[in-house]
Design a protein around this motif. Structure first.
Motif, PDB file in Angstrom:
ATOM      1  N   MET A  18       0.948  -1.198   0.114  1.00 61.72           N
ATOM      2  CA  MET A  18       0.032   0.042   0.109  1.00 61.72           C
ATOM      3  C   MET A  18       0.908   1.345  -0.117  1.00 61.72           C
ATOM      4  O   MET A  18       0.566   2.260  -0.521  1.00 61.72           O
ATOM      5  CB  MET A  18      -0.796  -0.169   1.250  1.00 61.72           C
ATOM      6  N   MET A  19       2.077   1.286   0.572  1.00 60.95           N
ATOM      7  CA  MET A  19       2.929   2.178   0.781  1.00 60.95           C
ATOM      8  C   MET A  19       3.389   2.567  -0.878  1.00 60.95           C
ATOM      9  O   MET A  19       3.394   3.833  -1.156  1.00 60.95           O
ATOM     10  CB  MET A  19       4.157   2.183   1.500  1.00 60.95           C
ATOM     11  N   PHE A  20       3.547   1.561  -1.737  1.00 59.97           N
ATOM     12  CA  PHE A  20       3.745   1.787  -3.362  1.00 59.97           C
ATOM     13  C   PHE A  20       2.753   2.638  -3.766  1.00 59.97           C
ATOM     14  O   PHE A  20       3.108   3.608  -4.256  1.00 59.97           O
ATOM     15  CB  PHE A  20       4.101   0.490  -3.759  1.00 59.97           C
ATOM     16  N   MET A  21       1.499   2.460  -3.511  1.00 56.30           N
ATOM     17  CA  MET A  21       0.509   3.037  -3.867  1.00 56.30           C
ATOM     18  C   MET A  21       0.128   4.422  -3.447  1.00 56.30           C
ATOM     19  O   MET A  21      -0.029   5.390  -4.382  1.00 56.30           O
ATOM     20  CB  MET A  21      -1.059   2.227  -3.501  1.00 56.30           C
ATOM     21  N   GLN A  22       0.529   4.683  -2.387  1.00 58.99           N
ATOM     22  CA  GLN A  22       0.628   6.028  -1.962  1.00 58.99           C
ATOM     23  C   GLN A  22       1.836   6.963  -2.469  1.00 58.99           C
ATOM     24  O   GLN A  22       1.355   7.990  -3.196  1.00 58.99           O
ATOM     25  CB  GLN A  22       1.018   6.023  -0.242  1.00 58.99           C
ATOM     26  N   VAL A  23       2.903   6.403  -2.545  1.00 59.36           N
ATOM     27  CA  VAL A  23       3.965   6.890  -3.525  1.00 59.36           C
ATOM     28  C   VAL A  23       3.635   7.090  -4.762  1.00 59.36           C
ATOM     29  O   VAL A  23       4.006   8.244  -5.586  1.00 59.36           O
ATOM     30  CB  VAL A  23       5.368   6.360  -3.243  1.00 59.36           C
ATOM     31  N   ASP A  24       2.829   6.309  -5.331  1.00 57.11           N
ATOM     32  CA  ASP A  24       2.878   6.169  -6.799  1.00 57.11           C
ATOM     33  C   ASP A  24       1.722   6.980  -7.347  1.00 57.11           C
ATOM     34  O   ASP A  24       1.721   7.479  -8.405  1.00 57.11           O
ATOM     35  CB  ASP A  24       2.469   4.610  -7.351  1.00 57.11           C
ATOM     36  N   MET A  25       0.678   7.109  -6.491  1.00 57.86           N
ATOM     37  CA  MET A  25      -0.705   7.848  -7.117  1.00 57.86           C
ATOM     38  C   MET A  25      -0.647   9.312  -6.743  1.00 57.86           C
ATOM     39  O   MET A  25      -1.188  10.188  -7.475  1.00 57.86           O
ATOM     40  CB  MET A  25      -1.721   7.103  -6.396  1.00 57.86           C
ATOM     41  N   ILE A  26       0.008   9.685  -5.403  1.00 54.52           N
ATOM     42  CA  ILE A  26      -0.405  11.278  -4.843  1.00 54.52           C
ATOM     43  C   ILE A  26       0.444  12.263  -5.727  1.00 54.52           C
ATOM     44  O   ILE A  26      -0.126  13.174  -6.209  1.00 54.52           O
ATOM     45  CB  ILE A  26      -0.280  11.103  -3.578  1.00 54.52           C
ATOM     46  N   PRO A  27       1.853  11.875  -5.878  1.00 54.18           N
ATOM     47  CA  PRO A  27       2.364  13.087  -6.658  1.00 54.18           C
ATOM     48  C   PRO A  27       1.855  13.231  -8.241  1.00 54.18           C
ATOM     49  O   PRO A  27       1.846  14.551  -8.435  1.00 54.18           O
ATOM     50  CB  PRO A  27       3.776  12.669  -6.627  1.00 54.18           C
ATOM     51  N   PRO A  28       1.752  12.243  -8.820  1.00 51.71           N
ATOM     52  CA  PRO A  28       1.190  12.572 -10.247  1.00 51.71           C
ATOM     53  C   PRO A  28      -0.224  13.437 -10.210  1.00 51.71           C
ATOM     54  O   PRO A  28      -0.371  14.201 -11.146  1.00 51.71           O
ATOM     55  CB  PRO A  28       1.081  11.271 -10.806  1.00 51.71           C
ATOM     56  N   ALA A  29      -0.944  13.220  -9.257  1.00 48.37           N
ATOM     57  CA  ALA A  29      -2.292  13.643  -9.250  1.00 48.37           C
ATOM     58  C   ALA A  29      -2.133  15.182  -9.066  1.00 48.37           C
ATOM     59  O   ALA A  29      -2.766  16.051  -9.449  1.00 48.37           O
ATOM     60  CB  ALA A  29      -3.102  12.749  -8.255  1.00 48.37           C
ATOM     61  N   VAL A  30      -1.279  15.379  -7.913  1.00 46.87           N
ATOM     62  CA  VAL A  30      -1.026  16.586  -7.499  1.00 46.87           C
ATOM     63  C   VAL A  30      -0.210  17.488  -8.289  1.00 46.87           C
ATOM     64  O   VAL A  30      -0.731  18.708  -8.860  1.00 46.87           O
ATOM     65  CB  VAL A  30      -0.457  16.742  -5.950  1.00 46.87           C
ATOM     66  N   VAL A  31       0.928  17.031  -8.678  1.00 46.08           N
ATOM     67  CA  VAL A  31       1.792  17.805  -9.657  1.00 46.08           C
ATOM     68  C   VAL A  31       1.213  17.833 -11.183  1.00 46.08           C
ATOM     69  O   VAL A  31       1.310  18.974 -11.666  1.00 46.08           O
ATOM     70  CB  VAL A  31       3.233  16.936  -9.658  1.00 46.08           C
ATOM     71  N   GLY A  32       0.611  17.062 -11.411  1.00 50.97           N
ATOM     72  CA  GLY A  32      -0.033  16.828 -12.772  1.00 50.97           C
ATOM     73  C   GLY A  32      -1.096  18.089 -12.821  1.00 50.97           C
ATOM     74  O   GLY A  32      -1.256  18.809 -13.566  1.00 50.97           O
ATOM     75  N   THR A  33      -1.954  18.277 -11.978  1.00 57.98           N
ATOM     76  CA  THR A  33      -2.907  19.197 -11.717  1.00 57.98           C
ATOM     77  C   THR A  33      -2.361  20.541 -11.569  1.00 57.98           C
ATOM     78  O   THR A  33      -2.977  21.557 -12.537  1.00 57.98           O
ATOM     79  CB  THR A  33      -3.966  19.012 -10.286  1.00 57.98           C
ATOM     80  N   ARG A  34      -1.345  20.770 -10.828  1.00 56.11           N
ATOM     81  CA  ARG A  34      -0.532  22.146 -10.692  1.00 56.11           C
ATOM     82  C   ARG A  34       0.032  22.441 -12.043  1.00 56.11           C
ATOM     83  O   ARG A  34      -0.240  23.784 -12.356  1.00 56.11           O
ATOM     84  CB  ARG A  34       0.391  21.937  -9.556  1.00 56.11           C
ATOM     85  N   ASN A  35       0.712  21.580 -12.810  1.00 58.28           N
ATOM     86  CA  ASN A  35       1.183  21.894 -13.993  1.00 58.28           C
ATOM     87  C   ASN A  35       0.201  22.482 -15.015  1.00 58.28           C
ATOM     88  O   ASN A  35       0.348  23.325 -15.750  1.00 58.28           O
ATOM     89  CB  ASN A  35       1.774  20.760 -14.573  1.00 58.28           C
ATOM     90  N   VAL A  36      -0.800  21.416 -14.992  1.00 57.45           N
ATOM     91  CA  VAL A  36      -1.864  21.858 -16.048  1.00 57.45           C
ATOM     92  C   VAL A  36      -2.510  23.459 -15.647  1.00 57.45           C
ATOM     93  O   VAL A  36      -2.658  24.246 -16.666  1.00 57.45           O
ATOM     94  CB  VAL A  36      -3.282  21.190 -16.016  1.00 57.45           C
ATOM     95  N   LEU A  37      -2.737  23.846 -14.487  1.00 54.00           N
ATOM     96  CA  LEU A  37      -3.196  24.828 -13.832  1.00 54.00           C
ATOM     97  C   LEU A  37      -2.258  26.051 -14.133  1.00 54.00           C
ATOM     98  O   LEU A  37      -2.446  27.012 -14.818  1.00 54.00           O
ATOM     99  CB  LEU A  37      -3.637  24.935 -12.424  1.00 54.00           C
ATOM    100  N   ASP A  38      -0.966  25.848 -14.240  1.00 60.33           N
ATOM    101  CA  ASP A  38      -0.057  26.710 -14.647  1.00 60.33           C
ATOM    102  C   ASP A  38       0.047  27.172 -16.000  1.00 60.33           C
ATOM    103  O   ASP A  38       0.011  28.348 -16.319  1.00 60.33           O
ATOM    104  CB  ASP A  38       1.395  26.076 -14.152  1.00 60.33           C
ATOM    105  N   ALA A  39      -0.213  26.130 -16.733  1.00 58.59           N
ATOM    106  CA  ALA A  39      -0.322  26.370 -18.307  1.00 58.59           C
ATOM    107  C   ALA A  39      -1.517  27.244 -18.460  1.00 58.59           C
ATOM    108  O   ALA A  39      -1.661  28.158 -19.411  1.00 58.59           O
ATOM    109  CB  ALA A  39      -0.274  24.930 -18.896  1.00 58.59           C
ATOM    110  N   CYS A  40      -2.627  26.899 -17.924  1.00 65.49           N
ATOM    111  CA  CYS A  40      -3.942  27.681 -18.316  1.00 65.49           C
ATOM    112  C   CYS A  40      -3.602  29.043 -17.678  1.00 65.49           C
ATOM    113  O   CYS A  40      -4.203  29.907 -18.335  1.00 65.49           O
ATOM    114  CB  CYS A  40      -5.003  26.984 -17.346  1.00 65.49           C
ATOM    115  N   SER A  41      -2.980  29.130 -16.433  1.00 67.33           N
ATOM    116  CA  SER A  41      -2.796  30.656 -15.946  1.00 67.33           C
ATOM    117  C   SER A  41      -1.936  31.407 -17.001  1.00 67.33           C
ATOM    118  O   SER A  41      -2.088  32.476 -17.517  1.00 67.33           O
ATOM    119  CB  SER A  41      -2.016  30.424 -14.689  1.00 67.33           C
ATOM    120  N   LYS A  42      -0.847  30.712 -17.613  1.00 66.58           N
ATOM    121  CA  LYS A  42      -0.136  31.517 -18.514  1.00 66.58           C
ATOM    122  C   LYS A  42      -0.847  31.812 -19.830  1.00 66.58           C
ATOM    123  O   LYS A  42      -0.510  32.729 -20.295  1.00 66.58           O
ATOM    124  CB  LYS A  42       1.070  30.613 -18.871  1.00 66.58           C
ATOM    125  N   ALA A  43      -1.666  30.861 -20.136  1.00 62.63           N
ATOM    126  CA  ALA A  43      -2.465  31.292 -21.427  1.00 62.63           C
ATOM    127  C   ALA A  43      -3.605  32.161 -21.151  1.00 62.63           C
ATOM    128  O   ALA A  43      -4.448  32.312 -22.166  1.00 62.63           O
ATOM    129  CB  ALA A  43      -3.067  29.782 -21.944  1.00 62.63           C
TER     130      ALA A  43
END
Length: 230
Positions: free
Chosen positions: A1-26
């Motif tokens: 389960m610890m693998f799932m914690q490490v594996d799932m959370i960063p992509p969800a959070v960082v991915g969301t932030r990256n997309v929002l950064d792009a939307c803000s710049k645009a």
């Protein structure tokens, strides 16, 4: 389960932030973030006699304790989007769909599609009689378009159509498709939470009959060969 914690959370959070950064710049006029009811329903402190609505957020500590890392990832990512909107003055609306059924567009089976497929393909003598919240994929698409286009849309929107116990869902499928191998028994579960899409419906959202979603889903599964015995 610890693998799932490490594996799932960063992509969800960082991915969301990256997309929002792009939307803000645009300088996007509005951004619709598709979250999940996973960011809503894992809240043991919500009053049992009150339907969960947009004010209800999944408890992050409880998600960690119960190892519900998908729900934790969705909750953190949506919370980040809300905070991002405040800091950057970006117009962000979030949509939280429940279990998405109906015809598949993607080439591979996802977790939502597995719900009906698992029931229809059999192999389970017994299942827990817990609650499932269902919505058609086409109704989700219409909800996303609706909150994008409606100027008055604000905040978050729960997107779900039907609340059913597993046994009731199986009985409906059995009545429509009697030749499949369905579960024989169900284990009672203390699970009676209600979920409200009233805010989205007040905006003008409508959803199709459950039977239509099931028929179109099963037809799609059959055409793809997903219901063949392995």
């Amino acid at each position: 389960m610890m693998f799932m914690q490490v594996d799932m959370i960063p992509p969800a959070v960082v991915g969301t932030r990256n997309v929002l950064d792009a939307c803000s710049k645009a300088k996007a006029k509005r951004v619709v973030v598709v979250s999940s009811i996973g960011a809503v329903i894992v809240n043991p402190n919500w009053p049992k006699d009150q339907a969960m609505d947009e004010e209800c957020w999944s408890d992050q500590d409880f998600c960690k304790t119960t190892q519900k890392y998908y729900c934790l990832a969705k909750t953190i990512a949506e919370s980040e989007a809300v905070e991002y909107a405040k800091k950057r003055e970006l117009d962000i609306v979030t949509v939280c769909p429940s279990i998405v059924i109906g015809p598949m567009l993607q080439p591979t089976v996802n977790a939502s599609s597995l719900l009906l497929l698992t029931i229809l393909k059999g192999g389970h003598e017994s299942m827990e009689d817990n609650i499932r919240y269902l919505v058609d994929v086409r109704d989700v698409a219409e909800a996303i378009l609706l909150v994008y286009e409606k100027p008055e849309a604000k905040g978050r929107y729960i997107c779900t159509s039907y609340t059913m116990k597993m046994q009731a869902l199986v009985n409906k499928l059995k009545g429509m498709y009697p030749n499949y191998n369905f579960p024989k028994s169900f284990t009672e579960v203390d699970d009676n939470n209600k979920l409200s899409s009233e805010k989205l419906q007040e905006l003008g959202w409508k959803y199709r009959p459950l039977e239509e979603s099931i028929v179109d889903a099963v037809k799609n599964y059959e055409e793809r060969g997903l219901l063949l015995k392995e």
